[in-house]
Write a protein that holds these residues in place. Sequence first.
Motif, mmCIF file in Angstrom:
data_model
loop_
_atom_site.group_PDB
_atom_site.id
_atom_site.type_symbol
_atom_site.label_atom_id
_atom_site.label_comp_id
_atom_site.label_asym_id
_atom_site.label_seq_id
_atom_site.Cartn_x
_atom_site.Cartn_y
_atom_site.Cartn_z
ATOM 1 N N VAL A 128 0.507 -1.098 0.338
ATOM 2 C CA VAL A 128 0.013 -0.037 -0.283
ATOM 3 C C VAL A 128 1.102 0.996 -0.065
ATOM 4 O O VAL A 128 1.616 1.262 0.298
ATOM 5 N N CYS B 207 -2.774 5.882 2.627
ATOM 6 C CA CYS B 207 -4.438 5.770 3.255
ATOM 7 C C CYS B 207 -5.351 6.521 3.506
ATOM 8 O O CYS B 207 -3.620 7.777 3.716
ATOM 9 N N GLY C 263 -9.282 0.942 8.180
ATOM 10 C CA GLY C 263 -9.540 0.706 7.415
ATOM 11 C C GLY C 263 -9.403 -0.831 7.271
ATOM 12 O O GLY C 263 -9.781 -1.894 7.972
#
Length: 60
Positions: A32, A35, A59
């Motif tokens: 990732v 975020c 998340g």
Amino acid sequence: MKALTWHGKGDIRCEEVADPAIEDDRDIIIKVTCCAICGSDLHLMDGYMPTMMSGDVLGH
């Protein structure tokens, strides 16, 4: 790794947390690059969630 963590009403932090681990044959780990909290996470900013513990990662 860095993650958004919940620490109580109005207290969401970007912190270092443990790296993820494969726990099941169907698990994957993805990289990732950024975020943010989801709209469904916004209620965590204004209220107390009895099942949340300080340091829980946000998340989904």
